[in-house]
Design a protein around this motif. Structure first.
Motif, PDB file in Angstrom:
ATOM      1  N   THR A 157       0.850  -1.181   0.000  1.00 42.50           N
ATOM      2  CA  THR A 157       0.000   0.000   0.000  1.00 42.50           C
ATOM      3  C   THR A 157       0.891   1.238   0.000  1.00 42.50           C
TER       4      THR A 157
ATOM      5  N   THR B  80       0.623   4.481   2.047  1.00 44.98           N
ATOM      6  CA  THR B  80      -0.099   5.121   3.136  1.00 44.98           C
ATOM      7  C   THR B  80       0.444   6.532   3.340  1.00 44.98           C
TER       8      THR B  80
ATOM      9  N   ASP C  16      -3.571   5.800  -0.150  1.00 41.35           N
ATOM     10  CA  ASP C  16      -4.776   5.166   0.367  1.00 41.35           C
ATOM     11  C   ASP C  16      -4.351   3.972   1.223  1.00 41.35           C
ATOM     12  N   PRO C  17      -4.540   4.055   2.543  1.00 43.04           N
ATOM     13  CA  PRO C  17      -5.271   5.080   3.285  1.00 43.04           C
ATOM     14  C   PRO C  17      -4.387   6.275   3.630  1.00 43.04           C
TER      15      PRO C  17
ATOM     16  N   GLU D 201      -8.044   7.898  10.489  1.00 46.92           N
ATOM     17  CA  GLU D 201      -7.517   7.154   9.344  1.00 46.92           C
ATOM     18  C   GLU D 201      -8.647   6.955   8.367  1.00 46.92           C
ATOM     19  N   GLY D 202      -8.398   7.215   7.079  1.00 47.02           N
ATOM     20  CA  GLY D 202      -9.464   7.044   6.108  1.00 47.02           C
ATOM     21  C   GLY D 202      -8.985   7.260   4.694  1.00 47.02           C
ATOM     22  N   SER D 203      -9.926   7.210   3.776  1.00 45.99           N
ATOM     23  CA  SER D 203      -9.629   7.458   2.369  1.00 45.99           C
ATOM     24  C   SER D 203      -9.473   8.955   2.145  1.00 45.99           C
TER      25      SER D 203
ATOM     26  N   GLU E 264     -12.731  10.732   2.659  1.00 46.37           N
ATOM     27  CA  GLU E 264     -13.102  10.864   4.075  1.00 46.37           C
ATOM     28  C   GLU E 264     -12.270  11.943   4.761  1.00 46.37           C
TER      29      GLU E 264
END
Length: 257
Positions: free
Chosen positions: A28, A30, A217-218, A230-232, A235
């Motif tokens: 990912t 992040t 993402d995230p 924590e979010g997209s 968000e």
């Protein structure tokens, strides 16, 4: 891949990190954002072993690494870059790349007398690898320039290149876009995306919100040493606590964080 549990770091009476917990999945990108003084770089330094945590746990691939020396964490495949690049200024780009891999036979001076064939073989392999990394990062034309003669953006690419020479699994990127002109920034973003496609995981501090929202993402948001949310990207953009933190309000941090 990375688990941070109840992490705290204090300097005297200052709680620079206060009970931060999160998990990162493999492969990912992040993002880690927050206003100045939120504790982002201290969190990076604690994960990378520069600081020993006051409390809490850090697990990399299921193994506890909290309190380990930075070079031991580095050798496990967790590598970081710096907001202000730190190349060896009087060494060439090629030399800065080739010096990274640990345990080189030529590091023991007697091997240059008694095992010259082995030393030369390793040197050729490292030279070829460094050239491949430089080509990937579009640094071939400056390969023989001293690092101090590069632009800020080129030095950022050298930082990423040195990380790649260590065959990392997780790279902590500290503001790769800071002070970089738009064309080089686009190049850095492209290289991060390509490396992600190859299976490298990233945790990235960045103040360029366009870069974060389009790349990560995230997204983790810190404020006052704590994890706010924590979010997209969608968000984070609309969360009132994030807006308050950036606009100078007093964010309400949830108990879960």
């Amino acid at each position: 891949m990375l688990e941070v549990k109840g992490l705290g770091k204090e300097f005297g009476g200052l709680k620079a990190i206060d009970g931060v917990s999160f998990e990162m999945r493999k492969n990912t990108i992040t993002g880690l954002i927050g206003p100045n003084g939120a504790g982002k770089t201290t969190l990076f330094n604690t994960i990378a072993g520069v600081y020993a945590p006051t409390r809490g746990e850090i697990l990399f691939k299921g193994e506890h690494i909290e309190g380990l020396q930075p070079h031991r964490i580095f050798h496990k495949g967790l590598v970081r870059t710096f907001q202000i690049p730190r190349p060896f200024p009087d060494m060439t780009v090629l030399e800065n790349l080739m010096v990274v891999p640990a345990g080189q036979t030529g590091e023991r001076f007697w091997n240059n007398w008694f095992r010259p064939g082995k030393v030369n073989e390793e040197e050729r392999a490292l030279h070829d690898k460094a050239c491949e990394v430089a080509e990937f990062l579009n640094l071939t034309r400056v390969l023989n320039l001293q690092a101090k003669n590069l632009s800020g953006g080129q030095q950022k690419l050298v930082e990423i290149g040195r990380a790649l020479m260590a065959d990392p699994e997780l790279i902590l990127l500290d503001e790769p876009g800071a002070g970089v002109n738009p064309s080089l920034l686009a190049e850095i973003i492209d290289r991060i995306r390509e490396l992600h496609a190859r299976g490298i995981t990233f945790l990235l501090i960045e103040h360029n919100m366009d870069m974060v929202m389009n790349l990560c993402d995230p997204i983790l948001v810190m404020a006052n040493g704590r994890l706010l949310m924590e979010g997209s990207a969608a968000e984070v953009r609309t969360d009132s606590r994030v807006l308050d933190a950036y606009l100078g309000g007093e964010p309400e941090v949830s108990e879960a964080s």
